[in-house]
Each structure stands twice: as structure tokens, then as C-alpha cells.
Design a protein around this motif. Structure first.
Motif, mmCIF file in Angstrom:
data_model
loop_
_atom_site.group_PDB
_atom_site.id
_atom_site.type_symbol
_atom_site.label_atom_id
_atom_site.label_comp_id
_atom_site.label_asym_id
_atom_site.label_seq_id
_atom_site.Cartn_x
_atom_site.Cartn_y
_atom_site.Cartn_z
ATOM 1 N N PHE A 72 0.816 -1.211 0.000
ATOM 2 C CA PHE A 72 0.000 0.000 0.000
ATOM 3 C C PHE A 72 0.851 1.263 0.000
ATOM 4 O O PHE A 72 0.359 2.342 -0.332
ATOM 5 C CB PHE A 72 -0.943 0.012 1.217
ATOM 6 N N SER A 73 2.119 1.133 0.401
ATOM 7 C CA SER A 73 2.987 2.309 0.432
ATOM 8 C C SER A 73 3.170 2.903 -0.959
ATOM 9 O O SER A 73 3.467 4.096 -1.103
ATOM 10 C CB SER A 73 4.350 1.957 1.036
ATOM 11 N N PHE A 74 2.976 2.076 -1.990
ATOM 12 C CA PHE A 74 3.113 2.575 -3.362
ATOM 13 C C PHE A 74 1.894 3.386 -3.796
ATOM 14 O O PHE A 74 1.931 4.070 -4.810
ATOM 15 C CB PHE A 74 3.324 1.414 -4.342
ATOM 16 N N PHE A 75 0.825 3.332 -3.016
ATOM 17 C CA PHE A 75 -0.386 4.028 -3.390
ATOM 18 C C PHE A 75 -0.411 5.479 -2.915
ATOM 19 O O PHE A 75 -1.460 6.106 -2.836
ATOM 20 C CB PHE A 75 -1.615 3.263 -2.889
ATOM 21 N N ASP A 76 0.783 6.027 -2.609
ATOM 22 C CA ASP A 76 0.862 7.470 -2.419
ATOM 23 C C ASP A 76 0.963 8.155 -3.772
ATOM 24 O O ASP A 76 1.099 9.367 -3.876
ATOM 25 C CB ASP A 76 2.045 7.847 -1.534
ATOM 26 N N ILE A 77 0.855 7.350 -4.840
ATOM 27 C CA ILE A 77 0.866 7.817 -6.231
ATOM 28 C C ILE A 77 2.128 8.631 -6.506
ATOM 29 O O ILE A 77 2.120 9.593 -7.262
ATOM 30 C CB ILE A 77 -0.396 8.642 -6.578
ATOM 31 N N GLY A 78 3.215 8.238 -5.860
ATOM 32 C CA GLY A 78 4.478 8.928 -6.085
ATOM 33 C C GLY A 78 4.572 10.296 -5.435
ATOM 34 O O GLY A 78 5.471 11.072 -5.748
ATOM 35 N N LEU A 79 3.633 10.601 -4.524
ATOM 36 C CA LEU A 79 3.630 11.927 -3.890
ATOM 37 C C LEU A 79 4.943 12.227 -3.163
ATOM 38 O O LEU A 79 5.407 13.364 -3.150
ATOM 39 C CB LEU A 79 2.472 12.035 -2.898
ATOM 40 N N GLY A 80 5.534 11.188 -2.548
ATOM 41 C CA GLY A 80 6.784 11.383 -1.822
ATOM 42 C C GLY A 80 7.879 11.927 -2.714
ATOM 43 O O GLY A 80 8.525 12.939 -2.400
ATOM 44 N N ASN A 81 8.080 11.279 -3.870
ATOM 45 C CA ASN A 81 9.115 11.732 -4.799
ATOM 46 C C ASN A 81 8.745 13.069 -5.434
ATOM 47 O O ASN A 81 9.615 13.902 -5.701
ATOM 48 C CB ASN A 81 9.341 10.681 -5.894
ATOM 49 N N GLY A 82 7.445 13.273 -5.685
ATOM 50 C CA GLY A 82 6.996 14.556 -6.227
ATOM 51 C C GLY A 82 7.296 15.694 -5.265
ATOM 52 O O GLY A 82 7.810 16.748 -5.658
ATOM 53 N N LEU A 83 6.982 15.481 -3.976
ATOM 54 C CA LEU A 83 7.266 16.499 -2.957
ATOM 55 C C LEU A 83 8.762 16.722 -2.818
ATOM 56 O O LEU A 83 9.215 17.866 -2.686
ATOM 57 C CB LEU A 83 6.671 16.072 -1.612
ATOM 58 N N LYS A 84 9.535 15.632 -2.853
ATOM 59 C CA LYS A 84 10.989 15.752 -2.686
ATOM 60 C C LYS A 84 11.574 16.700 -3.732
ATOM 61 O O LYS A 84 12.370 17.591 -3.409
ATOM 62 C CB LYS A 84 11.632 14.369 -2.774
ATOM 63 N N ASN A 85 11.182 16.527 -4.989
ATOM 64 C CA ASN A 85 11.709 17.371 -6.061
ATOM 65 C C ASN A 85 11.217 18.808 -5.971
ATOM 66 O O ASN A 85 11.998 19.761 -6.045
ATOM 67 C CB ASN A 85 11.324 16.785 -7.423
ATOM 68 N N LYS A 86 9.908 18.976 -5.800
ATOM 69 C CA LYS A 86 9.331 20.314 -5.792
ATOM 70 C C LYS A 86 9.742 21.101 -4.544
ATOM 71 O O LYS A 86 9.957 22.313 -4.617
ATOM 72 C CB LYS A 86 7.806 20.228 -5.893
ATOM 73 N N LEU A 87 9.852 20.416 -3.418
ATOM 74 C CA LEU A 87 10.295 21.087 -2.197
ATOM 75 C C LEU A 87 11.757 21.490 -2.304
ATOM 76 O O LEU A 87 12.142 22.589 -1.889
ATOM 77 C CB LEU A 87 10.074 20.174 -0.984
ATOM 78 N N ALA A 88 12.573 20.605 -2.854
ATOM 79 C CA ALA A 88 13.996 20.936 -3.051
ATOM 80 C C ALA A 88 14.139 22.150 -3.965
ATOM 81 O O ALA A 88 14.993 23.022 -3.731
ATOM 82 C CB ALA A 88 14.736 19.734 -3.642
ATOM 83 N N GLU A 89 13.294 22.224 -5.012
ATOM 84 C CA GLU A 89 13.322 23.365 -5.930
ATOM 85 C C GLU A 89 12.921 24.648 -5.206
ATOM 86 O O GLU A 89 13.565 25.695 -5.363
ATOM 87 C CB GLU A 89 12.366 23.099 -7.091
ATOM 88 N N ALA A 90 11.860 24.583 -4.398
ATOM 89 C CA ALA A 90 11.408 25.763 -3.654
ATOM 90 C C ALA A 90 12.470 26.223 -2.661
ATOM 91 O O ALA A 90 12.701 27.434 -2.496
ATOM 92 C CB ALA A 90 10.104 25.441 -2.924
ATOM 93 N N LEU A 91 13.138 25.268 -2.008
ATOM 94 C CA LEU A 91 14.184 25.613 -1.040
ATOM 95 C C LEU A 91 15.399 26.225 -1.734
ATOM 96 O O LEU A 91 16.035 27.138 -1.204
ATOM 97 C CB LEU A 91 14.591 24.368 -0.241
ATOM 98 N N ALA A 92 15.713 25.684 -2.921
ATOM 99 C CA ALA A 92 16.844 26.225 -3.687
ATOM 100 C C ALA A 92 16.596 27.687 -4.056
ATOM 101 O O ALA A 92 17.532 28.490 -4.132
ATOM 102 C CB ALA A 92 17.072 25.394 -4.948
ATOM 103 N N LYS A 93 15.323 28.042 -4.264
ATOM 104 C CA LYS A 93 14.944 29.417 -4.613
ATOM 105 C C LYS A 93 14.580 30.240 -3.379
ATOM 106 O O LYS A 93 14.115 31.373 -3.501
ATOM 107 C CB LYS A 93 13.776 29.388 -5.596
ATOM 108 N N ASP A 94 14.756 29.606 -2.187
ATOM 109 C CA ASP A 94 14.469 30.253 -0.907
ATOM 110 C C ASP A 94 13.030 30.779 -0.832
ATOM 111 O O ASP A 94 12.766 31.845 -0.275
ATOM 112 C CB ASP A 94 15.456 31.398 -0.654
ATOM 113 N N ASN A 95 12.108 29.993 -1.397
ATOM 114 C CA ASN A 95 10.693 30.361 -1.392
ATOM 115 C C ASN A 95 9.994 29.568 -0.287
ATOM 116 O O ASN A 95 9.421 28.503 -0.526
ATOM 117 C CB ASN A 95 10.074 30.070 -2.762
#
Length: 455
Positions: A72-95
Motif C-alpha cells: 500500500f505504500s506505493f499508493f501514495d501515487i508517487g507523492l513522496g518523490n513529487g514532494l521531494k523534487n518540488k520542495l527541493a526546488e522551492a528551497l533552492a529558490k528560498d521560497n
């Protein structure tokens, strides 16, 4: 322990740099070496202790149940990896405002998914005879129903709370994220030890010991980090914005398909070996896989900090650092490939000493497995960079095609080359990692990636 220290010094000497991002990656690698080494040691202690507390049969039942629920852990529909990338991008831009919105929205979506899971579970649980499904005595039905209900509820809570691991990773705190897992395992070990001294073997207590401990660690870690270091991005109701769900899930779904395709490839290999040969060949394959899997285990520890580090560097347009780091990682890969070759040379006596004469093993199959792991490790260097940029559409397409190509190719080569034939098929189907990903990396770095190369 001495080997780990020498390894960490070797990797540090290759990666040495005055760059803050590189220094952070080195600290994460060294920290992960010790933490994951501790986790492996605890897992080795847990097996005999758990079997002592219940018995081998009950332990097998627990493993089967936990494996099913873990899917069932796979049924986060990849949200974990999606958040990891988008959050890293926001942090890189200090947003920080965007970061807070992304975190809050992810928690909200996960909570909605959990509600859906619980509703589906309540319906299914009412009608399913679990003892029949698991081919167990009918007398175990009441115990199984209670155990499954308990473990499922605790898993649903963990499903949401483990998001703190993704947030730590996005902040390039990979070793800290690994340490949370270590703490969960250590707590499980302590509780099961206490249970052996105070109670008789009980599956319900065992399920509670394994399922509740990571929950406790994730909960208190979340409270601690959101009250201190990550206070500015702590989730809140007013920051939830479902218009960002497409951003998170669009990228996440691609990662989800890629992960599922990889799992299908591995699971299919076992089934094909069983169909083409027999169960002994499946055992032989898995022993071979675990032995040479040490290559990937070591290299994955080295690579773990770089997904987010590449994302940070890419969004800050730090191309020189990316090039230098890729070159240094290729040197480390070369050292590990040579180490794997030494493993191959001594594989026959080592595997015989490990499992005895009861398991078949051939040097040809060992060579194929060595080639598989070093080629996939090579590809992972470029795949991690591409994952960090979020340009995974081409990888997504090839991951859909790979399982379709793999089955007929594996049957054909398997009939002529045995176990090695299936392994060669896996290597061929990893055409993206070995050939396409390095080419895509070069195009992105040279800023001439267009079309599917830049999606």
C-alpha cells in the motif's frame, strides 16, 4: 567497522571539495554508512529474537501480512518523490511560502488517501475470510482479523507521518532520515526483547511492536522538526492549496509508474525461473542476487544524498559543480566495480561457505549478476541527476516499454543460457539507465535538450 572507516575516507578523498553542497553530501554518506550498518546489525538480531518470541510459522505469517500491507505504500501515487523534487526546488529558490504550501498540500492529500483506504478496508475486511486467503487454519481467523485491523490502522497513520523523511531528504539531511529508520528498528528490538521476558508468544503484540515503533519515531520527529528547524514550512490548514496537487502528482505519478515497472521486472524474473526451470533455480537466483547486491547497497549509500543535491545545483544553475560531481562519482563507481570483480573471483567458495552445497551456483550466472549490478549502478549516477531535475518523461516512457520487452526476451535467452539469460535480459531492458540517461544528461548540461529530452 574498520572497513567502513576506510571506505568513508576513500570516498571522502575522491569527493573532497570546499563546496558546501559536497561537504554536506560527504557527511551524509559517512553518516549513512554507520546508520545503515547499525540497521543491518539490528535486523540480524531481530530475526532470531522474533522467532524465539513466537515461532517460525507465526513469524512467516507476520512476514506475509506485513509484505502485503507494505504494498500500500506505493499508493501514495508517487507523492513522496513529487514532494521531494518540488520542495527541493522551492528551497533552492528560498521560497519558504511555496515550500509551506507544498508540505501542507501533501499532508492533506495523504490524509484523503488514508480515508479512502480505511473505507475500502472496512468493506473488504467485513467479507474476507483471512484464514482462507492465507491458507491457514480456520481457528486462527479471530486472531488474524484483529492483527490485520491493528496493523492496517497503524500503517495508515505511518503513511502520513513518514512524510517527515521526505522533508528531511529535500533538505539534504539523508543520514538523519536514515537515523529515524534506525531508531524505529532499535525500539522494535527493545520492545520484542521485553516481550520475550514478560509474555508468551503473541502475534498481536508482535504486530504492535513492529508497526507502532516507526509511528512513534515519525510522530515525535515531526513535532520536533516542525517546532524548531522547519517551523517556517510546518503544515497548516490555511496553507493547503489543492491547485498544487497537479504539480505534485503529475511528477509523482511518473515516479510511481517507474517504481512499479522496476518491481514488476524483479518479481517476473522469479516467476519465469519457476516456469522455465524449478524452485531450486529461483533460490539460486536469489542467493546470487543477494550476494552481488552488496554492490548496489554500498553504491546506493554513496548516491543517496545526490538526488536532492543535483536538484539544488540544477535550480541554482551550478553546472560546474554538477560536472565535477558526476566525474567523481564515476571514479567511485569504478572502484566499486573492481571490488565487485573481486567478489566474482571468490564467489564460488564464498557462496558455498555461506549456504553450503544445497544451492546451485555457476560462475557464468555470477558474471551476469555482477554485470547487471555494475551497469545499473553506472546508470543510477545519471538517473539521479535526471530525477533531481524532474525531467523524467523519457524515463517514464521506457519504464512502460521495459516489462513488455523483458518477458519474451527473458524466455528466449533463458531457454538457451539458463539463469544468466534472464539476467542479461534485465541488463538489455535497462537501456535507459545505461545508454539513454547519460545522453540525456549531456544534452541537459549542454543546454540543448529539446522535446522529450527536456520533459
Amino acid at each position: 567497522m574498520r572497513t567502513k572507516i576506510l571506505s568513508s575516507k576513500l570516498f571522502s578523498s575522491i569527493l573532497q571539495s570546499d563546496n558546501a553542497r559536497t561537504k554536506l553530501a560527504i557527511r551524509n554518506i559517512i553518516g549513512s554508512l554507520f546508520v545503515k550498518g547499525g540497521s543491518v546489525f539490528i535486523s540480524l538480531l531481530l530475526v532470531p529474537l522474533t522467532i524465539k518470541y513466537v515461532n517460525a510459522t507465526q513469524y512467516g505469517i507476520w512476514l506475509a501480512l506485513s509484505s502485503i500491507i507494505a504494498w500500500f505504500s506505493f499508493f501514495d501515487i508517487g507523492l513522496g518523490n513529487g514532494l521531494k523534487n518540488k520542495l527541493a526546488e522551492a528551497l533552492a529558490k528560498d521560497n519558504k511560502e511555496l515550500a509551506k504550501t507544498l508540505v501542507s498540500t501533501t499532508y492533506a492529500i495523504l490524509c484523503l488517501l488514508v480515508v479512502a483506504f480505511v473505507v475500502i478496508f472496512l468493506v473488504v475486511h467485513h467479507f474476507v475470510n483471512w484464514s482462507s486467503v492465507l491458507s491457514l487454519p480456520a481457528s486462527m481467523e479471530p486472531e488474524l482479523r484483529n492483527l490485520i485491523s491493528l496493523v492496517f490502522v497503524l500503517f495508515c497513520l505511518q503513511f502520513v507521518l513518514q512524510t517527515i523523511v521526505v522533508i528531511l531528504t529535500a533538505h539534504q539531511q539523508v543520514s538523519t532520515a536514515s537515523f529515524l529508520s534506525f531508531l524505529g528498528n532499535l525500539l522494535s528490538l527493545a520492545i520484542i526483547f521485553i516481550l520475550t521476558k514478560t509474555t508468551e508468544g503473541n502475534l498481536l503484540y508482535l504486530g504492535l511492536a513492529f508497526s507502532a515503533t516507526p509511528l512513534v519515531v515519525y510522530f515525535f520527529s515531526s513535532v520536533f522538526y516542525f517546532k524548531t528547524r522547519y517551523k517556517l514550512i510546518a503544515p497548516s490548514f490555511k496553507s493547503v492549496n489543492f491547485s498544487y496537487s497537479r504539480t505534485l502528482m503529475g511528477l509523482g505519478v511518473k515516479f510511481f509508474i517507474i517504481q512499479i515497472a522496476a518491481i514488476i521486472l524483479y518479481q517476473t524474473t522469479n516467476i519465469l525461473l519457476l516456469k522455465l526451470y524449478d524452485a531450486d533455480e529461483v533460490t539460486s537466483y536469489n542467493i546470487n542476487y543477494k550476494y552481488f547486491g552488496i554492490i548496489t547497497m554500498v553504491f546506493s549509500i554513496v548516491m543517496s544524498p545526490f538526488w536532492v543535491a543535483f536538484s539544488d545545483a540544477y535550480h541554482k544553475n551550478d553546472i560546474p559543480w554538477i560536472k565535477q560531481t558526476i566525474n567523481k562519482l564515476l571514479k567511485i563507481w569504478g572502484l566499486i566495480a573492481v571490488g565487485g570483480l573481486l567478489m566474482l573471483l571468490v564467489s564460488v567458495p564464498v557462496i558455498k561457505f555461506w549456504v553450503g552445497d544445497s544451492v546451485r551456483y555457476s560462475l557464468h550466472a555470477g558474471f551476469a549478476m555482477w554485470l547487471y549490478f555494475i551497469s545499473s549502478s553506472f546508470g543510477s549516477i545519471f538517473v539521479f541527476f535526471i530525477n533531481g531535475t524532474g525531467k523524467v518523461f523519457l524515463q517514464f516512457l521506457t519504464s512502460i516499454l521495459a516489462p513488455i520487452l523483458f518477458i519474451p526476451l527473458a524466455i528466449f535467452l533463458g531457454r538457451y543460457l539458463g539463469q544468466a539469460g534472464l539476467i542479461y535480459s534485465s541488463i538489455i531492458c535497462n537501456v535507459y539507465g545505461i545508454f539513454i540517461a547519460p545522453l540525456q544528461y549531456r544534452k541537459i548540461i549542454q543546454q540543448n535538450a529539446t522535446g522529450v529530452w527536456n520533459k
